[in-house]
Design an enzyme around this catalytic site. Structure first.
Site, PDB file in Angstrom:
ATOM      1  N   SER A 295     -10.307  71.359 -56.529  1.00 17.57           N
ATOM      2  CA  SER A 295      -9.509  70.361 -55.792  1.00 17.57           C
ATOM      3  C   SER A 295     -10.369  69.616 -54.764  1.00 17.57           C
ATOM      4  O   SER A 295     -11.371  69.020 -55.135  1.00 17.57           O
ATOM      5  CB  SER A 295      -8.312  71.068 -55.141  1.00 17.57           C
ATOM      6  OG  SER A 295      -7.395  70.123 -54.649  1.00 17.57           O
TER       7      SER A 295
ATOM      8  N   LYS B 150      13.014  59.935 -41.749  1.00 14.92           N
ATOM      9  CA  LYS B 150      12.279  60.626 -40.686  1.00 14.92           C
ATOM     10  C   LYS B 150      12.184  62.134 -40.919  1.00 14.92           C
ATOM     11  O   LYS B 150      11.187  62.767 -40.589  1.00 14.92           O
ATOM     12  CB  LYS B 150      12.951  60.342 -39.327  1.00 14.92           C
ATOM     13  CG  LYS B 150      12.132  60.778 -38.135  1.00 14.92           C
ATOM     14  CD  LYS B 150      10.854  59.979 -38.015  1.00 14.92           C
ATOM     15  CE  LYS B 150      10.027  60.486 -36.855  1.00 14.92           C
ATOM     16  NZ  LYS B 150       8.728  59.826 -36.792  1.00 14.92           N
TER      17      LYS B 150
END
Lengths: 319, 162
Positions: free
Chosen positions: A138, A190
């Protein structure tokens, strides 16, 4: 030549032995203090006391890649991009250092941190080699691909060219314990991704879009670094990990081997013998104390909680 | 007239003061260097053993390539401490440890600056290390070093007469 004189033996001063011992002790104390300060390492680094003698820097990248140094419960630090970039900067400035080996043993980590390190590696105008140990996947592979040459063990785990943003969600658990998540936000998304409520479909699509964008950047970087086409890299970028021997066939690593092969590559490039100096933050005595303290606090807390939980009969903690 | 042996003025021992030769000076310097090895160099031994951990050829290679700045800093600290050692001992006692053992003395009006100047031979920089060649020759010929002539001091020994 002066003529010899006849005289009496000079009188011995009183307390001269004490003064002599004091002077000797003072000199010993000063040299011990200076040696201690240099040996501790951290302070020595701030004073720029460079003791390195090699011509190839070895920069370890071990653990999860993060932006800043973060301590785990046990005081162990992952691979901080700030520290690694600082080490790369020191290797760049040091005219003795002719090449850099990155010893990678990391499952990856933050995309931003990996990109920061990758950019710093590419800006280094000296030969670089990535030496992948057990894991270089990764984000760690993102960094490795930025180097000139990648060496991996045939069984190293590498690849895993993908992005993950998974998390645990437990709104039903809260409900079971009569805990309510009171949503108060200004801005629709949010609190998207908060584990206290279910992720909505549009929020999931939004997150997926972001992850896909990061994935595209990742693929672009790897294809550019490894001289592969975008499509070739995209085919490999399913998030699948590859063993070293597989990665070599796919063009993701250059050579199978270990440190010796990495050193040999640099010797061929530099046409001179290699002498390695490790660029690693030395653990000072304060770091050791901090680690001991962290471990002590953890096990104390575990013990107390375990005892209380058993008394109450509700929670059992197993490790 | 009663005479007590305590009141008798018996003759005291007499000593011949003469300039010290090269051998005793060399011996006292060796002893001083040994003392400095213990008090000023030994605390850095771990750092040196880490830096110069290779074979003799590898270590010589390090010297040829140029010492790391950190090692140069450590050497500078050791030289300053050696300078302090020689200066303070000659100023306060007119003797270093080596001179005490070889029973030699620094004679002359030993001010602090004279003591300091007498000690500069320890600094291994140009042109000071030229003295390492000049001084032994000067001492052999004149029983006094060049620095001693400049500071109007001498290194003497007391030889007991009869």
């Amino acid at each position: 030549m002066t003529k010899p004189k006849i005289n009496e033996e000079p009188q011995q001063k009183k307390h001269r032995f004490i003064y002599a011992v004091l002077i000797l002790f003072g000199i010993f104390l000063i040299s011990s203090c200076v040696a201690f300060i240099i040996s501790v390492g951290n302070i020595g680094r701030e004073m720029s006391v460079d003791l390195s003698t090699g011509n190839v820097a070895l920069i370890p990248i071990k653990g999860t890649i993060t932006g800043d140094s973060s301590s785990s419960f046990f005081g162990d630090e992952g691979a901080s991009s700030s520290r690694i970039i600082e080490a790369i900067g020191q290797a760049k400035k040091n005219s003795r250092i002719k090449a850099v080996i990155f010893e990678i043993n990391s499952p990856g980590g933050s995309a931003v941190a990996s990109d920061e390190i990758g950019q710093a590696v590419k800006e280094l105008d000296k030969p670089t080699v990535a030496w992948i140990r057990e894991v270089g996947a990764s984000g760690a592979y993102w960094v490795a691909s930025s180097t000139d040459h990648i060496v991996a063990n045939r069984m190293s785990i590498t690849g895993s060219i993908g992005v993950i943003g998974s998390y645990l969600e437990f709104p039903n658990l809260l409900t079971r314990f009569n805990i309510t998540y009171r949503r108060l936000v200004a801005g629709k998304y949010k609190d998207a991704g908060i584990p206290y409520r279910e992720l909505q479909k549009d929020e999931q699509e939004l997150f997926q879009e972001k992850l896909d964008k990061i994935h595209v950047y990742f693929i672009q970087e790897v294809s550019q670094n490894r001289n592969l086409t975008y499509n070739q890299t995209a085919e490999l970028a399913t998030g699948m990990f590859y063993l070293g021997v597989e990665a070599k066939d796919l063009g993701l690593v250059d050579e199978l081997g270990g440190k010796e092969e990495a050193v040999h590559y640099i010797e061929n490039v530099l046409k001179e013998n290699v002498s390695i100096v490790v660029y690693e933050k030395k653990r000072s005595i304060f770091d050791l104390f901090s680690t001991l303290q962290a471990r002590q606090a953890f096990y104390m807390g575990k013990g107390m909680t375990d005892f209380l939980a058993k008394e109450q009969g509700t929670i059992q903690i197993n490790t | 007239m009663e005479t007590s042996y305590l009141n008798m003025e018996l003759p005291r021992k007499r000593y011949l003061i003469q300039d010290t030769g090269l051998f005793k000076r060399g011996l006292s310097l060796l002893i001083d260097l040994l003392v400095l090895e213990f008090i000023a160099v030994m605390p850095f031994s771990r750092i040196f053993s880490t830096t110069f951990a290779g074979t003799f050829a590898e270590n010589m290679n390090i010297f040829e390539q140029g010492l790391p700045p950190g090692i140069g800093f450590i050497f500078a600290v050791i030289i300053i401490l050696a300078l302090i050692y020689f200066t303070l001992f000659q100023y306060y006692f007119q003797q270093t440890i080596g001179m005490m053992l070889t029973k030699t003395y620094a004679e002359g009006n030993m001010t602090f600056w004279k003591s300091l100047f007498r000690s500069i031979f320890i600094i291994p920089v140009f042109p000071v290390y030229i003295l390492w060649i000049i001084e032994p020759i000067h001492i052999y010929l004149r029983k006094q070093s060049l620095i001693e002539r400049m500071t109007n001091t001498r290194t003497v020994e007391y030889v007991q007469m009869d």
